[in-house]
Write a protein that holds these residues in place. Structure first.
Motif, short mmCIF file in Angstrom:
data_model
loop_
_atom_site.label_atom_id
_atom_site.label_comp_id
_atom_site.label_asym_id
_atom_site.label_seq_id
_atom_site.Cartn_x
_atom_site.Cartn_y
_atom_site.Cartn_z
N LEU A 1 21.07 -11.89 -14.20
CA LEU A 1 20.91 -11.98 -12.75
C LEU A 1 19.67 -11.23 -12.30
O LEU A 1 18.88 -11.75 -11.50
N ASN A 2 19.47 -10.02 -12.81
CA ASN A 2 18.28 -9.24 -12.44
C ASN A 2 16.99 -9.97 -12.79
O ASN A 2 16.06 -10.03 -11.99
N GLU B 1 16.80 -6.24 -4.22
CA GLU B 1 18.03 -5.91 -3.50
C GLU B 1 18.22 -6.82 -2.29
O GLU B 1 19.34 -7.21 -1.96
N ARG C 1 24.99 -12.36 -1.98
CA ARG C 1 26.33 -11.87 -1.61
C ARG C 1 26.80 -12.49 -0.29
O ARG C 1 27.98 -12.81 -0.14
N TYR D 1 26.88 -16.36 -8.58
CA TYR D 1 26.08 -15.25 -9.12
C TYR D 1 26.96 -14.24 -9.85
O TYR D 1 26.51 -13.57 -10.79
N THR E 1 24.66 -9.05 -15.71
CA THR E 1 23.79 -8.24 -14.85
C THR E 1 22.32 -8.40 -15.21
O THR E 1 21.48 -8.62 -14.33
N ARG F 1 19.51 -10.04 -3.67
CA ARG F 1 20.89 -9.83 -4.11
C ARG F 1 21.84 -9.84 -2.90
O ARG F 1 22.91 -10.44 -2.94
N ILE G 1 16.50 -12.95 -10.40
CA ILE G 1 16.07 -12.51 -9.07
C ILE G 1 14.62 -12.03 -9.11
O ILE G 1 13.82 -12.37 -8.22
#
Length: 75
Positions: free
Chosen positions: A13-14, A40, A47, A5, A10, A43, A17
């Motif tokens: 990825l947003n 979030e 992580r 990821y 950015t 995300r 998601i």
């Protein structure tokens, strides 16, 4: 094939998601959860390695999957 990821821009990825969250249809119980909170949460799963971004060469598509459900696409 797994895609780290961290290698995605950015905005990309947003968008990925958000698409995952909107398609998932998860029931969050009686309390409404905002889109930004859900994003979030996903995300954070990425992580922690609980979710993965996967590119399917066979289907030429990118998806987010739970790590426990990941089965490599052999072609």
């Amino acid at each position: 094939m797994k895609v780290p990821y961290e290698q995605l821009e950015t905005d990309t990825l947003n968008t990925l998601i958000e698409h995952f969250v909107l398609q998932e249809g998860t029931d969050y119980g009686e309390q409404e959860v905002s889109l930004s909170t859900k994003v979030e949460q996903v995300r954070d799963q990425l992580r922690r390695g609980e979710a993965l971004i996967v590119y399917s060469e066979l289907h030429e598509s990118v998806h987010i999957v739970l790590a426990a459900d990941y089965q490599p696409d052999d072609g």
